[in-house]
Design an enzyme around this catalytic site. Structure first.
Site, mmCIF file in Angstrom:
data_model
loop_
_atom_site.group_PDB
_atom_site.id
_atom_site.type_symbol
_atom_site.label_atom_id
_atom_site.label_comp_id
_atom_site.label_asym_id
_atom_site.label_seq_id
_atom_site.Cartn_x
_atom_site.Cartn_y
_atom_site.Cartn_z
ATOM 1 N N ASP A 8 1.171 -1.492 0.303
ATOM 2 C CA ASP A 8 -0.362 -0.051 0.188
ATOM 3 C C ASP A 8 1.228 1.333 0.156
ATOM 4 O O ASP A 8 2.265 1.224 0.110
ATOM 5 C CB ASP A 8 -0.677 -0.517 1.336
ATOM 6 N N HIS A 9 0.165 2.077 0.602
ATOM 7 C CA HIS A 9 1.153 3.136 0.102
ATOM 8 C C HIS A 9 1.863 3.468 0.763
ATOM 9 O O HIS A 9 3.291 4.172 0.965
ATOM 10 C CB HIS A 9 0.505 4.698 0.372
ATOM 11 N N CYS A 65 3.512 -3.007 4.123
ATOM 12 C CA CYS A 65 2.756 -2.606 4.091
ATOM 13 C C CYS A 65 3.556 -0.710 5.454
ATOM 14 O O CYS A 65 4.345 -1.218 5.262
ATOM 15 C CB CYS A 65 1.590 -2.860 4.796
ATOM 16 N N THR A 67 2.760 -1.655 8.457
ATOM 17 C CA THR A 67 3.196 -2.443 9.718
ATOM 18 C C THR A 67 3.551 -4.211 9.049
ATOM 19 O O THR A 67 4.014 -4.518 10.477
ATOM 20 C CB THR A 67 2.037 -2.421 10.543
ATOM 21 N N GLY A 70 -1.591 -6.716 8.474
ATOM 22 C CA GLY A 70 -2.559 -6.240 7.852
ATOM 23 C C GLY A 70 -2.569 -7.149 6.148
ATOM 24 O O GLY A 70 -3.406 -7.357 5.682
ATOM 25 N N HIS A 98 10.490 -24.525 9.875
ATOM 26 C CA HIS A 98 9.542 -24.636 10.083
ATOM 27 C C HIS A 98 7.836 -24.190 9.563
ATOM 28 O O HIS A 98 7.462 -25.654 9.916
ATOM 29 C CB HIS A 98 9.578 -23.778 11.815
ATOM 30 N N ARG A 132 9.612 -33.200 10.889
ATOM 31 C CA ARG A 132 8.811 -33.229 11.936
ATOM 32 C C ARG A 132 7.535 -31.936 12.102
ATOM 33 O O ARG A 132 6.830 -31.811 12.351
ATOM 34 C CB ARG A 132 9.564 -33.025 13.944
ATOM 35 N N HIS A 133 8.608 -31.162 10.619
ATOM 36 C CA HIS A 133 7.773 -29.808 11.024
ATOM 37 C C HIS A 133 6.598 -30.283 10.233
ATOM 38 O O HIS A 133 6.014 -29.258 9.888
ATOM 39 C CB HIS A 133 8.410 -28.481 10.069
HETATM 40 C C1 RB5 Z 1 -2.000 2.479 6.690
HETATM 41 O O1 RB5 Z 1 -1.888 3.395 7.042
HETATM 42 C C2 RB5 Z 1 -1.820 1.117 7.194
HETATM 43 O O2 RB5 Z 1 -3.128 1.138 8.990
HETATM 44 C C3 RB5 Z 1 -1.190 -0.205 6.444
HETATM 45 O O3 RB5 Z 1 -0.498 0.006 5.911
HETATM 46 C C4 RB5 Z 1 -0.743 -1.243 7.846
HETATM 47 O O4 RB5 Z 1 -0.361 -0.796 8.688
HETATM 48 C C5 RB5 Z 1 -1.851 -1.767 7.745
HETATM 49 O O5 RB5 Z 1 -2.022 -3.139 8.477
#
Ligand code: RB5
Length: 151
Positions: A8-9, A65, A67, A70, A98, A132-133
């Site tokens: 995403d952005h 993204c 984090t 998402g 694993h 085992r995995h």
């Molecule tokens: C965008 O603001 C942010 O929510 C997205 O990039 C991401 O971190 C969501 O999981």
């Protein structure tokens, strides 16, 4: 080897740096977008990559993204996808050995480009250990059947 990549952005800059890295390593890369800094919805790009990986169009997926979270939540809804959010090199190696992870999710607001590059290299080059995995991953994959039957 081929990667399907998307962002995403909030993950666009990291994605662009990692695409350059992959291409410098002679990896085939297909970028499903986004291509601009305009605000957009991460599930659209996560789905495009996850469906392509599940269909066998690429060996691995890479999603960036803010984090990574998402992207992973969305990608893991697609049967056949095992998406992992990774922010350290130990997990990068372990989730291949694993979990046989096939989609790597990174957060541009979490990891710097240097660490992200090391994570990507480890993810790309570490084989699934099997043994085992295998039975454990098979239990994850069996849940996909249950998911598909409900939808
Ligand atoms: C965008 O603001 C942010 O929510 C997205 O990039 C991401 O971190 C969501 O999981």
């Amino acid at each position: 080897m081929k990667f399907l990549v998307g962002s995403d952005h909030a993950g666009l800059s990291l994605k662009r740096q990692l695409i350059e890295r992959l291409r410098a390593q002679s990896v085939d890369v297909v970028d499903v977008g986004t291509d601009s800094a305009a605000s957009c919805d991460y599930p659209d790009f996560a789905l495009a990559v996850a469906r392509g990986v599940a269909a066998g169009e690429a060996d691995f997926g890479l999603l960036c993204c803010g984090t990574g979270q998402g992207m992973a939540m969305t990608a893991n809804r697609v049967p056949g996808v095992r998406a992992a959010v990774v922010a350290d090199t130990f997990t990068a190696r372990s989730t291949r050995e694993h979990n046989d992870a096939n989609v790597l999710c990174l957060g541009e607001r979490v990891v710097g480009a240097g660490l992200a590059g090391d994570i990507l290299d480890l993810f790309r080059t570490t084989p699934f250990a099997g043994g085992r995995h295998q039975g454990r991953v098979s239990k994850i994959n069996a849940l996909d059947g249950a998911k598909a039957a409900r939808s």
